[in-house]
Write a protein that holds these residues in place. Structure first.
Motif, PDB file in Angstrom:
ATOM      1  N   TYR A   1      19.210 -14.019   2.096  1.00 32.74           N
ATOM      2  CA  TYR A   1      20.318 -13.083   2.251  1.00 32.74           C
ATOM      3  C   TYR A   1      21.558 -13.682   1.611  1.00 32.74           C
ATOM      4  O   TYR A   1      21.684 -14.900   1.508  1.00 32.74           O
TER       5      TYR A   1
ATOM      6  N   GLY B   1      23.753  -8.735   1.850  1.00 30.64           N
ATOM      7  CA  GLY B   1      22.614  -8.180   1.139  1.00 30.64           C
ATOM      8  C   GLY B   1      21.367  -9.024   1.303  1.00 30.64           C
ATOM      9  O   GLY B   1      21.429 -10.204   1.646  1.00 30.64           O
TER      10      GLY B   1
ATOM     11  N   TYR C   1      22.136  -4.073  -0.924  1.00 32.29           N
ATOM     12  CA  TYR C   1      23.150  -4.007   0.132  1.00 32.29           C
ATOM     13  C   TYR C   1      23.072  -2.715   0.928  1.00 32.29           C
ATOM     14  O   TYR C   1      23.906  -2.449   1.771  1.00 32.29           O
TER      15      TYR C   1
ATOM     16  N   LEU D   1      30.253  -7.804   1.894  1.00 29.96           N
ATOM     17  CA  LEU D   1      28.917  -7.209   1.923  1.00 29.96           C
ATOM     18  C   LEU D   1      27.896  -8.248   2.362  1.00 29.96           C
ATOM     19  O   LEU D   1      28.047  -9.438   2.092  1.00 29.96           O
TER      20      LEU D   1
ATOM     21  N   LYS E   1      27.945  -3.187   4.583  1.00 29.48           N
ATOM     22  CA  LYS E   1      29.370  -3.413   4.368  1.00 29.48           C
ATOM     23  C   LYS E   1      30.017  -3.745   5.706  1.00 29.48           C
ATOM     24  O   LYS E   1      29.791  -3.062   6.700  1.00 29.48           O
TER      25      LYS E   1
END
Length: 119
Positions: free
Chosen positions: A51, A79, A89, A77, A2
């Protein structure tokens, strides 16, 4: 991962304007929405790994289906995609430093452009 304190999470903006700015920077909404929420994703492929940078938001006025909504943005975010399970994530994930820097720079640009029309 995050991204905290980007400033995006303080912004509310019109969905139509958001769609334009996000697409300009390679973040697509496609089918990632429902009546109250939106998700903009940008795909990154590095070293045989995939990603996604995800910018999320929810409608505080109107609804996404109508195309007329005021969207409150949320913390972005980053991930990592695992085939066939999806995107993770979690804090336990490792993200290349160059990718994190690239995403932070992109988020700074987004904030600057969205602030021009944000409420």
């Amino acid at each position: 991962m995050k991204f905290e304190n980007t400033g995006l999470e303080k912004l509310k903006a019109d969905l139509g304007n958001l769609d334009e700015v996000m697409l300009k920077h390679g973040l697509v909404r496609e089918g990632q929405w429902d009546y109250d929420r939106v998700t903009f994703d940008k795909k990154f492929e590095m070293r045989d790994e995939t990603y996604y940078l995800r910018v999320r938001g929810y409608a505080v006025e109107g609804n996404v289906d109508s195309g007329r909504a005021l969207i409150q943005l949320m913390p972005p975010l980053l991930g990592k995609h695992y085939y066939p399970h999806g995107v993770e994530y979690g804090e336990g994930e490792h993200f290349p430093a160059a990718l994190v820097t690239q995403c932070k720079n992109l988020l700074d640009k987004l904030k600057e452009e969205i602030e021009e029309f944000a409420e």
